[in-house]
Scaffold this active site. Structure first.
Site, PDB file in Angstrom:
ATOM      1  N   SER A  89       0.945  -1.271  -0.132  1.00  0.00           N
ATOM      2  CA  SER A  89       0.135  -0.003  -0.017  1.00  0.00           C
ATOM      3  C   SER A  89       0.822   1.262  -0.061  1.00  0.00           C
ATOM      4  CB  SER A  89      -0.886  -0.009   1.366  1.00  0.00           C
ATOM      5  OG  SER A  89      -1.693   1.272   1.325  1.00  0.00           O
ATOM      6  N   TYR A 121      -2.172  -0.490  10.435  1.00  0.00           N
ATOM      7  CA  TYR A 121      -2.281  -0.441   9.110  1.00  0.00           C
ATOM      8  C   TYR A 121      -0.860  -0.370   8.393  1.00  0.00           C
ATOM      9  CZ  TYR A 121      -3.903  -0.852   4.073  1.00  0.00           C
ATOM     10  OH  TYR A 121      -3.961  -0.978   2.986  1.00  0.00           O
ATOM     11  N   LYS A 137       1.906  -2.660   6.582  1.00  0.00           N
ATOM     12  CA  LYS A 137       2.035  -2.536   5.076  1.00  0.00           C
ATOM     13  C   LYS A 137       3.470  -2.178   4.724  1.00  0.00           C
ATOM     14  CE  LYS A 137      -1.730  -3.862   3.216  1.00  0.00           C
ATOM     15  NZ  LYS A 137      -1.826  -5.087   2.305  1.00  0.00           N
ATOM     16  N   THR A 149     -13.234   0.044  -2.019  1.00  0.00           N
ATOM     17  CA  THR A 149     -13.674  -1.116  -1.636  1.00  0.00           C
ATOM     18  C   THR A 149     -14.288  -0.780  -0.247  1.00  0.00           C
ATOM     19  OG1 THR A 149     -11.663  -0.940   0.086  1.00  0.00           O
ATOM     20  CG2 THR A 149     -11.452  -2.147  -2.094  1.00  0.00           C
TER      21      THR A 149
END
Length: 133
Positions: free
Chosen positions: A55, A68, A72, A103
């Site tokens: 990401s 997160y 990543k 998403t």
């Protein structure tokens, strides 16, 4: 292709150990375990490729995504290490590092604020000027 991922919006101070572990288990440990399990077949394939879904948050940071972003970033490090360890065996290892992709996870991250403003700001960080689909 290691593409499983989860992101839980939370600051570092508000992130529970459980949320931290979940994001690292899915985003990082999952890529490690799948790749490790596939190595025998990858070696026999002569020219195989591993693709990890990283990401842009592994390079920069968005607010409220500490775990997160860390997971990543670790996926990016794992990708480089796998390439060094297995490149001479004919196994290519790369990461795809998208920005915002429409998403359910992104919809939840955007929340209920001023949607037009939020989406416009998100689109500005992309060279193509839009959120990916």
């Amino acid at each position: 292709m290691n593409s499983a991922g989860v992101g839980i919006a939370s600051t570092t101070g508000d992130t529970s150990t459980r949320a931290w572990d979940l994001q690292n288990d899915v985003n990082l440990r999952g890529a490690f375990l799948v790749t490790r399990a596939a190595l025998r077949g990858l070696r026999q394939a002569h020219g195989a490729s591993v693709i990890n879904l990283g990401s842009y948050d592994g390079y920069i940071a968005d607010p409220n995504l500490a775990a997160y972003c860390a997971s990543k970033g670790a996926v990016h490090g794992l990708t480089r290490a796998l390439a060094v360890d297995h490149g001479r065996e004919g196994i290519r290892v790369n990461a795809i590092c998208p920005g915002y992709i429409r998403t359910p996870m992104l919809e939840k991250f955007f929340g209920d604020g001023d949607r037009a403003r939020i989406e416009a700001e998100a689109a500005r960080v992309h060279p193509v000027g839009r959120i990916g689909t």
